[in-house]
Design an enzyme around this catalytic site. Structure first.
Site, PDB file in Angstrom:
ATOM      1  CE  LYS B  76      11.739   7.689  56.683  1.00 26.06           C
ATOM      2  NZ  LYS B  76      10.382   7.683  57.261  1.00 26.06           N
ATOM      3  CB  SER B 151      10.961   7.715  61.136  1.00 22.80           C
ATOM      4  OG  SER B 151      10.154   7.577  59.967  1.00 22.80           O
ATOM      5  CB  SER B 175       7.326   8.901  59.872  1.00 19.04           C
ATOM      6  OG  SER B 175       7.529   8.101  61.006  1.00 19.04           O
TER       7      SER B 175
END
Lengths: 97, 485
Positions: B76, B151, B175
């Site tokens: 990420k 996310s 997330s």
């Protein structure tokens, strides 16, 4: 707090050091008011005598030996800065004249 | 090679049937062919990946074996990757190249994993769709008109589209689990403190935790085994040995007590297909020998409010550091305060929204009424979980009340967007661990996730429950974008 005024939103933006356009101020006035309206559900709870929780997995007095580990060389620490001077971060003058 | 799971690839690497360089080239070609559409990666580091793969091949040739040795993975965009743009989905970190690796990135590199690139995220992890990324919007590989969830949407989409064998995300309010559910993959969010947060760009420090994605439970477990661990640079990381998570996957759950919280099935707007699939999954666990126990988490109805007050308060403090002095672009105004305010104007709309809310609830006159009450209500919620785990080993619930929504649907209504997380945020506020495992598809062919939650540091029990379910079902054999597509 039922509804935030534009003045309230301006004050929060100053505290948060955010520059907001007039359009953004109006937008956040609506959005923040909506969220504060939702979280008002917590008013139903009787919280008298309930201790607050800051961290769910509680740890106390976490220590490590006070020794100097590897540190970033000056050049690397400054590499991402927009402005530097004499091996330091440079900012706009705070005091004038 | 595209369709192999992480553990299947690992077996082939160790047997010498394929090389890490070949696997990496396959993934890079896959990304070149499909990521123009899916947009899961913000930055692809092809050159570095091929060098890491060549090094992994040398280690493999020398007879070394490792959980991720030679395996191409994605991370990420808010996990610091030394020298590689790490931008947290934000314009305020545009061009930032960290001078050091996050703990989890260090762990991956030492294990000989190959890092393909940085995956897309909502700005600072604040969002449920990747629509709040300043750079791009990732698409759901099952239907590109729908969001991948957020996310960590890029990480979930990359795994679902076979553009990585595993990925890392972060989970502050859901997330990892939410995008795993939306994209039909496995997403694990370990206990707070299980993984060092060193070098993970902070959103809400008492809730943030790195998590892992895989096509299967074992893949996600393999990733977790490598990145978990204590680190003295994160004083909240837990000093306890990391178990062999893969060895815990026996598939035997006879006598496992599975709690079903009644509050997680009564939400307005609960999709019928989601309810049906999750109930069927719970029946499957029972058929496998688990004992189903109805439980109650009475304060879960307040979880979203508690979460948004605490998370935004912490965010307003954490994001105070972005002033354009040490990193990121700088906008010059008439004086220092004006410059700071204009520079911070580079934050996107949701980051600004959360900074504003957090600043307000911490401000003089409102602290006790909002933030202070939320901290106390958090205690009540934690007590609910403590009570529940006296009676059950894991808790089963939907990951989300609905399946992946369409782009734009919830952008301008923060309450609707926040309700997406209603079933995931409780876990972050408490000391539990959790995951999402695929448990079916809705009428439109979009994946549904079963959420399992475990007690503090009980990741082995949690993963084994998911593994038993997965092995007894066919969902993990479905592929959104099989090879040749």
């Amino acid at each position: 707090m039922a509804e935030l005024t534009i003045k309230d939103v301006e004050k929060i933006a100053l505290l948060a050091r955010l520059h907001l356009t007039a359009e953004e101020l109006a937008d956040y006035q609506g959005k923040l008011t909506a969220v504060l309206g939702y979280v008002a559900q917590l008013d139903e709870l009787d919280l008298e005598g309930v201790p607050p929780t800051a961290h769910a997995v509680f740890q106390q007095n976490v220590m490590r030996p006070d020794v100097i580990n590897s540190v970033l060389p000056n050049e690397e620490a400054l590499a991402n800065a927009q402005a530097k001077m004499d091996g330091q971060f440079a900012i706009q003058a705070v005091l004038d004249e | 090679m595209v369709d192999l799971t992480l553990t299947e690839l690992r077996d082939k690497l160790q047997a010498g049937d394929v090389s890490s360089v070949a696997a990496t080239e396959t993934m890079l070609a896959r990304i070149a062919d499909h990521d123009g559409e899916i947009q899961s990666y913000v930055t692809v580091t092809a050159e570095e990946a091929l060098a890491q793969a060549a090094e992994a091949d040398r280690r493999l040739a020398a007879g070394e074996k490792g959980a991720l040795l030679g395996v191409p993975v994605g991370i990420k965009d808010l996990l610091c990757n030394k020298g590689v743009p790490t931008q947290a989905g934000s314009k305020i970190l545009e061009g930032f190249r960290p001078p050091y690796d996050a703990f989890v990135v260090q762990q991956l590199k030492e294990a000989g994993a190959v890092i393909l690139g940085m995956t897309n995220t909502d700005e600072f992890g604040m969002g449920s769709s990747t629509e709040f990324s300043a750079y791009q919007t990732s698409k759901n590989p099952w239907n590109v008109e729908h969001v991948p969830g957020g996310s960590s949407g890029g990480s979930a989409a990359a795994v679902a589209a076979n553009m990585a064998y595993g990925t890392l995300g972060t989970d502050t309010g859901g997330s990892v689990r939410l995008p795993a559910s939306y994209c039909g993959v496995v997403g694990v969010r370990p206990t707070y403190g299980r993984v060092s947060r060193w070098g993970a760009i902070a959103y809400a420090s008492s809730l943030d935790q790195v998590g892992t994605f895989g096509r299967t439970v074992q893949d996600a477990a393999a990733m977790l085994g490598v990145v978990a661990g204590y680190d003295e640079r994160d004083s909240t990381s837990i000093k306890t040995p990391v178990p062999d998570y893969e060895a815990a996957l026996t598939g035997d759950i006879k006598g496992l007590r599975v709690g079903v919280p009644k509050e997680y099935f009564v939400q307005d707007g609960m999709d019928e297909d989601v309810a049906t699939s999750v109930r069927a999954a719970i029946a499957k666990l029972e058929a496998l020998g688990a004992e189903i126990v109805e439980i109650s988490i009475p304060h879960s109805q307040y979880a979203l409010s508690i979460y948004y007050l605490i998370a935004t308060a912490e965010a307003s403090s954490n994001l105070g550091r972005y002033d354009g002095v040490r990193y990121g672009p700088r906008v010059t105004g008439k004086d220092v305060i004006d410059s700071t305010r204009r520079t911070r104007g580079l934050f996107g709309p949701e980051a600004k929204n959360r900074i504003m809310l957090g600043t307000f609830v911490l401000s003089a006159g409102y602290y006790d009424a909002y933030y202070g009450r939320a901290l106390k209500a958090r205690t009540l919620l934690i007590n609910d979980f403590k009570e529940a785990f006296k009676h059950v080993d894991v808790i089963a619930a939907p990951t989300c009340p609905s399946t992946a929504f369409r782009f734009g649907e919830r952008m301008n209504d923060p309450i609707q967007m926040y309700l997406t997380d209603i079933y995931t945020v409780s876990l972050n506020l408490s000391a539990s661990c959790g995951l999402s495992v695929p448990c079916g598809f809705d009428r439109d062919g979009l994946p549904i996730g079963l959420q399992l939650m475990g007690n503090t540091l009980q990741e082995e029990t949690l993963l084994n429950a998911a593994y038993a379910y997965e092995q007894a079902t066919e969902w993990h054999h479905k592929n959104a974008m099989p090879a040749g597509s």
